[in-house]
Scaffold this active site. Structure first.
Site, PDB file in Angstrom:
ATOM      1  N   LYS A 159       0.831  -1.209   0.000  1.00 54.33           N
ATOM      2  CA  LYS A 159       0.000   0.000   0.000  1.00 54.33           C
ATOM      3  C   LYS A 159       0.864   1.257   0.000  1.00 54.33           C
ATOM      4  O   LYS A 159       0.586   2.218  -0.691  1.00 54.33           O
ATOM      5  CB  LYS A 159      -0.916   0.017   1.227  1.00 54.33           C
ATOM      6  CG  LYS A 159      -2.111  -0.895   1.067  1.00 54.33           C
ATOM      7  CD  LYS A 159      -3.121  -0.681   2.165  1.00 54.33           C
ATOM      8  CE  LYS A 159      -4.258  -1.664   2.032  1.00 54.33           C
ATOM      9  NZ  LYS A 159      -5.027  -1.812   3.259  1.00 54.33           N
ATOM     10  N   LYS A 163      -3.525  -9.669  -7.554  1.00 56.89           N
ATOM     11  CA  LYS A 163      -4.814 -10.004  -6.947  1.00 56.89           C
ATOM     12  C   LYS A 163      -5.957  -9.165  -7.538  1.00 56.89           C
ATOM     13  O   LYS A 163      -5.753  -7.986  -7.842  1.00 56.89           O
ATOM     14  CB  LYS A 163      -4.691  -9.712  -5.440  1.00 56.89           C
ATOM     15  CG  LYS A 163      -5.857 -10.174  -4.601  1.00 56.89           C
ATOM     16  CD  LYS A 163      -5.646  -9.783  -3.136  1.00 56.89           C
ATOM     17  CE  LYS A 163      -6.925  -9.968  -2.361  1.00 56.89           C
ATOM     18  NZ  LYS A 163      -6.852  -9.477  -0.991  1.00 56.89           N
ATOM     19  N   LYS A 177     -10.846  -4.392  -5.833  1.00 57.49           N
ATOM     20  CA  LYS A 177     -11.925  -3.469  -6.216  1.00 57.49           C
ATOM     21  C   LYS A 177     -11.391  -2.084  -6.567  1.00 57.49           C
ATOM     22  O   LYS A 177     -12.047  -1.316  -7.243  1.00 57.49           O
ATOM     23  CB  LYS A 177     -12.998  -3.384  -5.131  1.00 57.49           C
ATOM     24  CG  LYS A 177     -12.513  -2.989  -3.759  1.00 57.49           C
ATOM     25  CD  LYS A 177     -13.687  -3.052  -2.767  1.00 57.49           C
ATOM     26  CE  LYS A 177     -13.193  -3.224  -1.360  1.00 57.49           C
ATOM     27  NZ  LYS A 177     -13.629  -4.428  -0.696  1.00 57.49           N
TER      28      LYS A 177
END
Ligand code: TRP
Length: 339
Positions: free
Chosen positions: A115, A200, A203
């Protein structure tokens, strides 16, 4: 109260945009688990606050997510369904566990590293909560004396961290926390992007063709699957091999999850067919599956008073349980009111 079944805790962040990856990796297993475990299913709205792209209002996405939980077969008579922020014990334990967590171990968390990299590429500032995120997860899990946490491979590290924090606390103050174990299923723990099957399905992906959303309309799902990356092996052959055939293996995982058939059984059924035909089968099964799920979702979503009743009852039940753990901890630490 003494429970005969082991306790299981799971959560997802609220979003009206849940993906097929969320369903297959997490929520698909929830309904069956209710028979073998004492289940707590939480909507992690406090975790969702770490994403501060725009001003957020979580009320709608919490209700959306609750409707998905119910549509996936979670039964409020069998399990406790609740919203994280309704149970203030989570925030309280979070702070205490911060004091039992090490900076260096948080720095090692792969999810944080990823992140941080994404955010710094876009020159956005990252907030401290993103760093402390796994400690709130630990609080979620440890408050309920959880035995098992069903997680995808990417979240396993967070459960290990939770165990370390719990162990550190226990070795000073006695056996307060149960040490949780991750529960990982063999296939489908991690559904990958359709066009870039090495990463992965997420969304927040900027390319929406990488992702199937549970509320996507069926015609767009068909297009996304048709465009999904496969490979150029000649003659085309369908088999499971994540490193050599990531695209095909991902589609196999999806098909296996939604049909509830073992991959080896599917492989026998699919022997000798071409990729285009294989994709058509995936599209057919996925369309049937999503139409059914969306109908059930919409039925629940239109009944807000029922949803609020479920959330209220869940909050009461989880407050009762978590307060017991929190009180023990306060007692041990001497955080006791004088009045
Ligand atoms: N971090 C998880 C996710 O984004 C959600 C979550 C919050 C969770 N608390 C948890 C998962 C505790 C397992 C256990 O999907």
């Amino acid at each position: 109260m003494i429970f005969s079944k082991p306790i299981l805790f799971s959560a997802v962040q609220p979003s009206g945009n849940l993906t097929l990856g969320n369903y297959i990796g997490t929520m698909r297993h929830w309904s069956k688990m209710q028979n073998n475990y004492e289940c707590l299913y939480c909507i992690a709205d406090l975790h969702a606050l770490t994403i501060q792209e725009n001003k957020i209002d979580l009320k709608k996405s919490v209700l959306d997510t609750l409707s998905f939980y119910l549509a996936c077969g979670v039964d409020p008579n069998k399990s406790i369904i609740f919203i994280q922020s309704h149970v203030y014990q989570h925030s309280q334990l979070n702070w205490i566990l911060n004091c039992f967590s090490q900076f260096s171990e948080l720095l090692r968390m792969t999810q944080f590293k990823i992140k941080r990299k994404i955010e710094s590429d876009c020159t956005k500032k990252i907030n401290a909560a993103l760093f402390n995120y796994p400690i709130l997860m630990a609080a979620d899990i440890l408050l309920y004396q959880t035995n098992f946490v069903p997680v995808g491979r990417d979240q396993k590290q967070h459960v290990e961290l939770t165990r370390n924090i719990a162990h550190r606390f226990n070795s000073l103050y006695g056996n307060i926390f149960t040490l949780p174990k991750p529960l990982i299923t063999q296939y489908g723990s991690k559904i990958m992007s359709l066009l870039e099957p090495h990463k992965k399905m997420s969304k927040s992906d900027v390319n929406k063709n990488n992702v199937i959303f549970l509320l996507d309309d069926i015609s767009s799902v068909a297009l996304k699957i048709q465009h999904a990356l496969t490979d150029s092996e000649m003659p085309s052959k369908i088999y499971y091999d994540i490193s050599k055939k990531p695209g095909i293996s991902n589609l196999l995982e999806i098909l296996s999850a939604i049909t509830n058939k073992d991959i080896n059984i599917l492989l026998k059924e699919l022997e000798g067919i071409m990729y285009a035909e294989f994709k058509k089968i995936v599209v057919d099964c996925l369309s049937k599956f999503l139409s059914k799920l969306q109908k059930s979702y919409n039925d629940y979503r239109h009944d807000e008073s029922y949803l609020k009743k479920i959330a209220y009852e869940g909050a009461i039940k989880s407050q009762l349980r978590s307060q017991k753990t929190l009180k023990d901890i306060h007692d041990k630490l001497g955080l006791i009111p004088f009045f």
